[in-house]
Design a protein around this motif. Structure first.
Motif, PDB file in Angstrom:
ATOM      1  N   HIS A   1       0.852  -1.183   0.000  1.00 27.38           N
ATOM      2  CA  HIS A   1       0.000   0.000   0.000  1.00 27.38           C
ATOM      3  C   HIS A   1       0.890   1.236   0.000  1.00 27.38           C
ATOM      4  O   HIS A   1       1.836   1.318   0.780  1.00 27.38           O
ATOM      5  CB  HIS A   1      -0.933  -0.017   1.205  1.00 27.38           C
TER       6      HIS A   1
ATOM      7  N   VAL B   1      -2.439   4.061  -3.617  1.00 28.64           N
ATOM      8  CA  VAL B   1      -2.384   2.921  -4.534  1.00 28.64           C
ATOM      9  C   VAL B   1      -2.241   1.672  -3.686  1.00 28.64           C
ATOM     10  O   VAL B   1      -1.391   1.622  -2.785  1.00 28.64           O
ATOM     11  CB  VAL B   1      -1.199   3.023  -5.526  1.00 28.64           C
ATOM     12  N   ASN B   2      -3.092   0.698  -3.957  1.00 28.91           N
ATOM     13  CA  ASN B   2      -3.049  -0.582  -3.245  1.00 28.91           C
ATOM     14  C   ASN B   2      -2.751  -1.701  -4.225  1.00 28.91           C
ATOM     15  O   ASN B   2      -3.378  -1.773  -5.289  1.00 28.91           O
ATOM     16  CB  ASN B   2      -4.409  -0.873  -2.591  1.00 28.91           C
ATOM     17  N   PHE B   3      -1.816  -2.553  -3.868  1.00 26.91           N
ATOM     18  CA  PHE B   3      -1.569  -3.799  -4.595  1.00 26.91           C
ATOM     19  C   PHE B   3      -2.002  -4.926  -3.668  1.00 26.91           C
ATOM     20  O   PHE B   3      -1.462  -5.069  -2.568  1.00 26.91           O
ATOM     21  CB  PHE B   3      -0.091  -3.977  -4.937  1.00 26.91           C
TER      22      PHE B   3
ATOM     23  N   TRP C   1      -4.820  -4.214  -8.482  1.00 26.80           N
ATOM     24  CA  TRP C   1      -4.537  -2.860  -8.031  1.00 26.80           C
ATOM     25  C   TRP C   1      -5.814  -2.101  -7.757  1.00 26.80           C
ATOM     26  O   TRP C   1      -6.867  -2.387  -8.332  1.00 26.80           O
ATOM     27  CB  TRP C   1      -3.633  -2.136  -9.018  1.00 26.80           C
TER      28      TRP C   1
ATOM     29  N   PHE D   1      -6.901   2.167  -6.375  1.00 24.25           N
ATOM     30  CA  PHE D   1      -6.305   3.504  -6.271  1.00 24.25           C
ATOM     31  C   PHE D   1      -7.403   4.527  -6.044  1.00 24.25           C
ATOM     32  O   PHE D   1      -8.578   4.263  -6.320  1.00 24.25           O
ATOM     33  CB  PHE D   1      -5.570   3.862  -7.569  1.00 24.25           C
TER      34      PHE D   1
ATOM     35  N   ALA E   1       2.644   3.671 -10.376  1.00 23.90           N
ATOM     36  CA  ALA E   1       2.150   2.392  -9.853  1.00 23.90           C
ATOM     37  C   ALA E   1       2.479   1.262 -10.820  1.00 23.90           C
ATOM     38  O   ALA E   1       2.967   0.195 -10.405  1.00 23.90           O
ATOM     39  CB  ALA E   1       0.645   2.466  -9.604  1.00 23.90           C
TER      40      ALA E   1
ATOM     41  N   ALA F   1       4.904  -1.970 -10.269  1.00 24.76           N
ATOM     42  CA  ALA F   1       4.411  -3.336 -10.442  1.00 24.76           C
ATOM     43  C   ALA F   1       5.265  -4.117 -11.438  1.00 24.76           C
ATOM     44  O   ALA F   1       5.672  -5.252 -11.161  1.00 24.76           O
ATOM     45  CB  ALA F   1       2.952  -3.329 -10.898  1.00 24.76           C
TER      46      ALA F   1
ATOM     47  N   VAL G   1      -1.120  -6.939 -14.196  1.00 31.58           N
ATOM     48  CA  VAL G   1      -1.840  -6.122 -13.215  1.00 31.58           C
ATOM     49  C   VAL G   1      -3.317  -6.201 -13.582  1.00 31.58           C
ATOM     50  O   VAL G   1      -3.687  -6.032 -14.740  1.00 31.58           O
ATOM     51  CB  VAL G   1      -1.356  -4.655 -13.232  1.00 31.58           C
TER      52      VAL G   1
ATOM     53  N   GLY H   1      -7.323  -4.956 -12.750  1.00 32.86           N
ATOM     54  CA  GLY H   1      -8.146  -3.912 -12.164  1.00 32.86           C
ATOM     55  C   GLY H   1      -9.611  -4.223 -12.338  1.00 32.86           C
ATOM     56  O   GLY H   1      -9.994  -4.928 -13.283  1.00 32.86           O
TER      57      GLY H   1
END
Length: 184
Positions: free
Chosen positions: A49, A62-64, A76, A78, A97, A101, A110, A112
């Motif tokens: 995060h 931004v969260n992974f 991800w 955001f 981001a 990644a 990635v 979303g």
């Protein structure tokens, strides 16, 4: 993200415009937020995060999550939490981001997800270069809107290699940056 960021991030996350774009839109208590953060700090937690700052000013998150080293894939999420952000901040946040990644974490993909009523996020994913891979029909239920579709987006590392230069050029034009590497 550090513990010192928690109050600011909680205020952003509880803002109605942010909550409405999330799977869960209840107002999060400080205790619930601290429990979530504590979970992210434990060994074995599969996520990262970040607080996105521009000119040393915190603007977003931004969260992974669901990071899989085996499959080299992550999800991800955001949001720009600050109300008055400089034009182009979202593009820079997304670029950084994706750079983290693909280049920092060496991911292959990635993923979303975008709620059907979040047109801004849908266009944002497209602008960054995500490709729509599907739609989960009536996937979640929201109190005020009923069942919503969720659009699924994907971004492969090979596509990142193609798109990275284009995104840098867009940012250079937008910020009138010449010569120097944009993200040094």
């Amino acid at each position: 993200m550090e513990e010192s960021d928690l109050l600011l991030v909680l205020a952003w996350r509880n803002a109605p415009r942010i909550r409405s774009a999330m799977y869960t839109e209840h107002e999060i208590s400080l205790e619930e937020h601290k429990q979530w953060f504590g979970k992210t700090q434990r060994e074995g937690y599969c996520g990262k995060h970040f607080v996105f700052c521009f000119d040393d000013t915190p603007l977003g998150v931004v969260n992974f999550t669901a990071v899989s080293q085996e499959h080299k894939r992550l999800n991800w999420g955001f949001y720009l939490g600050a109300d008055d952000v400089p034009r182009g901040s979202g593009l820079i946040m997304g670029f950084l981001a994706l750079q983290e990644a693909f280049e920092g974490m060496e991911m292959h993909k990635v993923v979303g997800e975008v709620l059907e009523n979040n047109e801004k996020s849908f266009r944002y994913h497209q602008r960054l270069g995500f490709l729509q891979e599907g739609c989960l029909k009536e996937h979640i239920f929201k109190e005020n809107t009923g069942y919503l579709d969720v659009f699924c987006f994907g971004y492969l590392e090979s596509h990142w290699q193609e798109m990275k230069g284009q995104l840098i050029e867009i940012m250079r034009e937008q910020f009138q940056i010449e010569g120097a590497d944009l993200y040094e």
